[in-house]
Scaffold this active site. Structure first.
Site, PDB file in Angstrom:
ATOM      1  CB  ALA A   1      78.242  -7.741   0.069  1.00 54.89           C
TER       2      ALA A   1
ATOM      3  NE  ARG B   1      78.245  -0.912   3.465  1.00 57.15           N
ATOM      4  CZ  ARG B   1      78.075  -1.255   4.742  1.00 57.15           C
ATOM      5  NH1 ARG B   1      77.133  -2.089   5.080  1.00 57.15           N
ATOM      6  NH2 ARG B   1      78.868  -0.784   5.670  1.00 57.15           N
TER       7      ARG B   1
ATOM      8  CB  CYS C   1      78.408 -12.737  -1.050  1.00 58.95           C
ATOM      9  SG  CYS C   1      78.303 -11.294  -2.129  1.00 58.95           S
TER      10      CYS C   1
ATOM     11  CG  HIS D   1      84.878  -7.165   6.010  1.00 57.94           C
ATOM     12  ND1 HIS D   1      84.211  -7.731   7.065  1.00 57.94           N
ATOM     13  CD2 HIS D   1      83.949  -6.488   5.299  1.00 57.94           C
ATOM     14  CE1 HIS D   1      82.928  -7.396   7.001  1.00 57.94           C
ATOM     15  NE2 HIS D   1      82.751  -6.644   5.934  1.00 57.94           N
TER      16      HIS D   1
END
Lengths: 538, 460
Positions: A61, A92, A58, A191
């Site tokens: 994230a 991550r 999503c 992003h």
């Protein structure tokens, strides 16, 4: 026999209801390269059909987990119920190396407002304010970032207003992200949102001059498994100054000072091209696409940077570093080729990795028969040449597009129009990215946002020697007797960037495709037709 | 130092959670649904929830975790997720052909107020659910309770939708094993059978989350409680619910819906809790406890007696989920260890009382923290104030263990960096032996590491 990709495509579509299949067909393309360099159109960055079992995550994230998370001295607070913060806590593998034992490193901490039903009903701003104050008291950070989760947008908490108030009250930088999970169609929207806010609130806020000669920012390198460390080392040996990395082993001050660089080198085009574009517009810093995955790509990228700066000494140092490193690279390449040549790979991951890692496989003599992105856009597949024709749908329109104009005092084109033309003529593709498909073989399958159902069919039909994806796919693939390399987390290995990383990757893939364990999947008695009872001598 | 900003001085917090000792409801619901045969769990919310839950469970089990998502977009957040769920149901039956889809909600769909009962009945009316197939649901708002609440809600949902009282009793006992590992569920089955109890265990993730390598990926592995058997749970003589936080709600639902009497036990972790479990089974079957079970118990007692000096009076900090912590505390007391800090992020009324009962009067200095701001940051601060000899908890504990140089035993959820938990039980006597062995190894490795050369022991 080589499967016919067109037949395979039909088979992949066979299970979907008609209407969904029709739409889906546009996301599955058999690659071909036309004489003018163009490739077929693929549909990308569109909604996943519900229930498909997608690889995608999503917006939160993409924003918190990918772009902002790796920066060690921005204190991240997740505003929402506990889960989102919990799942994005250290998962991550963004490595970071604080300079001294006293320097800030918040990466091992997960901070959350742990929203309860009371906040859902009456609003969560009050709790958020209190949480920020408590966080400040405990950590005294330079900057605090607030991340919105799904319910925040619905109940109407204004995280940006809270951020403004807190910034004033605490005297540090506080900024919010409207990165609710339901926005956009994948991580990609996150992003973009992260890029926007970094650009608005951080980039260009530190005017410390940088006296160095060859100053660059590295964009879209998240230091998973220590990749950024390898690249930092290469730059240092070449005499290239790295002002900032967005964002791996990164710091707040370096972001704030990043407009002092003279070039932006973009690794992961998908996740960070917005910052590159905006810095070009506001400060006049050109960007080029680089790729430090694969020895060839690394050499080429270093040469391109040197070419941009047009300095004989720099070029000489770059060539020296390349030749120093290539000896070992070629030695390993030669050794693994003997065992890996001709084997096949599939890559379904990310928004750049599915492209970058094909070059590593090629260096080992392995062939990529199918690939696709999890959250890429058309330009990542077909190249930026298609940007003017990309349709902006409702899901993308919801993501803010910043209107950026040249800065009144700080806009300084690093290269004049004539110089840019010269660079282009010399083969440097300024502000360009050719995309994945032009580099793939004729007849290779390109599939956007791979569904689990399709993955199983691909494994069945092609029986590739290795499949590259993420953790959700890994064990399903391996249960089918095919090794699966995670290209998000690197299976907790790496680094894979640069020359040293390439060597690691060759050895790792050699290990995986040649391991003996798959020989033992069947028990000896499973292949026997009939049981013969042996007489045991008494 | 990894956690370099954590200080010994505790500052009162009212809003901020740091390094939580819990996560959210839906992941528990997803795990519970995996314990039903041919079941496809489904997350009704944004894609990220499902991706995060699948990733975390996959990292914990190193196994495929299949689940669908309603893939909400901004439009669904505004207009509701009905269209998405209806489409998901159609797509999942078409592509993945499950016998049952188990839908859990998320904070998003709960905040919107999607009515799952209505959407599922609409799906049925529109023929989207093939004959003989099931769609069930549980409400699992992430802003209430924790992952354990979500597990409990889904198990209750399974009962609500599937259990039936046909009017004909079956000579069987339902066992709701709680949120434990596939290995534990297998062990519960082994012992129940050995005790002559015809058991109906659900959910059951054995042979699902520990499937063997066969060269074929079975989308629906062999294990999981069959729907038929769950249906018959309404005809069972009684229910044994293990772990009140995770299992009591479903047991009570069975009482209410099908009039199956229930008894709630603490998880059979450790010697005494297992004794109670075996006793409960004994009272149901009326058989004598087979010798081999008493032998397993005897071996455990023998091991503890032989190695007692290494356990004795060691200070232990533990964090995790209520049911596990209560039984673990009791076991540590059995070992004459001192559980001094006990922390869970999961709320719930009886936790402190249960822990106090488990402690008896043995560790008066024990500090119990639960609920808001009962997190690993606080636990770490407590440890910094006064140290411990051992830390027990999920993988996130390794950061504290390394910084403070404390022996560490992984136990609970999630364990992301070691294997074994899915294969070797920690329940019952054999499980207690495994736990004791792990504790001993951690403590004795430390003694070996720290011993001056002249007192480095060959035999211990």
């Amino acid at each position: 026999m080589k499967p016919n990709p067109h037949t395979v495509k039909d088979e992949l579509l066979s299970a979907l209801p008609k209407k969904s299949a029709r739409k889906r067909a546009e996301q599955i393309v058999v690659n071909e390269r036309r004489p003018d360099g163009s490739v077929p159109e693929i549909k990308a960055n569109v909604r996943t059909t519900p229930g498909a079992i997608t690889q995608r995550g999503c917006t939160y994230a993409g924003c918190k987990g990918v772009v902002i998370g790796p920066t060690r001295d921005i204190l991240s607070i997740t505003h929402g119920p506990i889960g989102c913060g919990f799942y994005s806590w250290l998962t991550r593998r963004n490595q970071t190396r604080p300079e001294g034992p006293e320097d800030a490193n918040y990466i091992p901490y997960c901070l959350s407002t742990d929203m309860q039903d009371e906040q859902i009903v009456f609003g969560g701003e009050k709790k958020l304010r209190a949480a920020i104050e408590e966080a400040y008291e405990l950590f005294h950070p330079k900057a605090i970032a607030i991340f919105s989760t799904c319910p925040v947008g619905l109940i109407g908490d204004d995280v940006h207003a809270v951020a403004r108030d807190m910034k004033e009250k605490l005297g540090i930088n506080v900024f919010g992200f409207s990165c609710e999970g339901y926005k956009g169609v994948s991580q990609s929207a996150g992003h973009h949102i992260a890029n926007n806010q970094l650009f608005k609130h951080v980039v260009g806020t530190n005017e410390t001059p940088r006296p160095e000669k060859f100053k660059i920012n590295l964009l879209g390198e998240y230091n998973i498994g220590g990749d950024a460390f390898v690249i930092e080392d290469l730059f240092e040996r070449c005499g290239i100054t790295l002002v900032s990395t967005f964002s791996g082993n990164s710091t707040y001050d370096a972001f704030a000072n990043s407009h002092m660089a003279d070039l932006n080198a973009v690794m992961c085009h998908r996740s960070i091209n917005y910052v590159a574009e905006m810095m070009e517009k506001k400060f006049g810093i050109p960007w080029i696409k680089v790729n430090f995955v694969g020895a060839e790509g690394t050499a080429k990228s270093l040469r391109h940077i040197a070419q941009y700066f047009n300095d004989a000494e720099l070029s000489e140092r770059v060539e020296k570093v390349i030749s120093d490193e290539m000896t070992d690279v070629l030695k390993t390449q030669f050794a693994v080729r003997a065992r890996c040549e001709g084997k096949t790979a599939m890559l379904f991951v990310g928004g750049s990795r599915a492209h970058h890692y094909q070059t590593l496989f090629a260096e080992m003599g392995m062939k990529t028969v199918a690939a696709g992105y999890e959250f890429g856009h058309r330009d990542d597949y077909e190249g930026r040449r298609v940007l003017p024709t990309v349709k902006v749908d409702a899901d993308s329109r919801n993501i803010e597009e910043l209107h950026v104009t040249p800065d009144d005092t700080r806009y300084l084109p690093r290269r004049g129009p004539d110089e840019l033309v010269q660079l282009e003529a010399a083969g440097l593709d300024v502000a360009g990215y050719q995309g994945m498909m032009p580099e793939m073989e004729e007849g290779a399958l390109v599939i956007d946002d791979l569904y689990h159902f399709e993955m199983e069919r691909l494994l069945d039909i092609y029986k590739p020697d290795i499949f590259c994806a993420g953790v959700k796919e890994k064990y399903a693939v391996q249960k089918a007797g095919i090794p699966c390399k995670q290209l998000h987390s690197y299976d907790y290995g790496g680094p894979y960037a640069g020359f040293r990383g390439a060597i690691n990757f060759y050895n790792e893939i050699d290990r995986m495709v040649n391991t003996r364990i798959w020989q033992y999947v069947q028990a000896p008695w499973e292949t026997e037709e009939e049981l013969e009872v042996e007489e045991i001598a008494s | 130092m990894l956690l370099r900003h954590t200080t010994a001085d505790v500052m009162e917090r009212s809003a901020l959670t740091i390094n939580p000792a819990k996560t959210c409801q839906p992941i528990g619901a997803l795990y519970a649904a995996l314990g039903v045969h041919n079941c496809l769990p489904h997350s009704h919310g944004s894609q990220g929830c499902c991706a995060y839950h699948r990733s975390t469970l996959t990292r914990h089990y190193k196994e495929p975790v299949m689940a669908g998502s309603s893939s909400f977009t901004e439009g669904s957040a505004v207009f509701g997720g009905q269209a998405n769920l209806l489409q998901a149901i159609t797509n999942m039956f078409a592509m993945y052909n499950p016998d049952i889809i188990a839908v859990h909600t998320t904070c998003l769909s709960e905040t919107i107020g999607d009515d799952l009962v209505q959407i599922i009945s609409k799906a049925r009316e529109e023929g989207k659910v093939p004959p003989g197939k099931h769609v069930i649901h549980a409400n699992t708002p992430s802003y209430i309770g924790s992952h354990v609440t979500g597990f409990s809600n889904m198990v209750k949902g399974i009962v609500t939708y599937l259990a039936e009282n046909s009017g004909r009793k079956r000579n069987q006992v339902n066992i709701i094993p709680g949120w434990v590992e596939p290995s534990d569920m297998r062990e519960v089955r082994r012992l129940s059978r050995a005790m002559g109890v015809n058991c109906n265990i659900f959910p059951d993730t054995s042979d699902v989350m520990d499937a063997p390598q066969t060269g074929r990926h079975e989308f629906y592995p062999r294990g999981g409680a069959p729907i038929e058997e769950i249906r018959h749970s309404g005809d069972s003589r009684s229910t044994l619910a293990l772990g009140p936080t995770a299992s009591e709600a479903a047991a009570l639902k069975l009482e209410e819906k099908c009039e199956v009497r229930s008894e709630v036990l603490e998880l059979p972790i450790g010697l005494v809790a297992t004794d109670r479990f075996i006793n409960a089974l004994r009272h149901r079957s009326g058989i004598r406890v087979p010798g081999f079970i008493t032998d397993e118990r005897g071996r455990l007692v023998d091991m503890i007696a032989d190695m007692h000096q290494y356990f004795y009076r060691k200070r232990v900090a533990l964090f995790g989920d209520p049911d596990q912590l209560v039984s673990l505390t009791e076991f540590l007391v059995t070992l004459d260890m001192r559980p001094v800090y006990i922390v869970t992020g999961t709320p719930g009324k009886r936790f402190e009382t249960r822990i106090r009962e488990a402690l008896g009067d043995s560790v008066p200095e024990a500090q119990i923290r639960q609920g808001p701001q009962a997190d690993m940051f606080l636990l770490h601060q407590m440890i910094k104030k006064e140290g411990v000899d051992l830390l027990i908890g999920n993988t996130y504990g390794k950061y504290i263990a390394r910084d403070e140089d404390i022996p560490f035993v992984r136990f609970g959820f999630p364990i992301l960096d070691r294997v074994g938990h899915s294969y070797f039980p920690t329940v019952a006597y054999m499980g207690a032996m495994r736990l004791a062995e792990k504790i001993l190894s951690a403590v004795m490795d430390r003694q070996d590491r720290n011993a001056p050369e002249e007192s480095f022991e060959l035999t211990m």
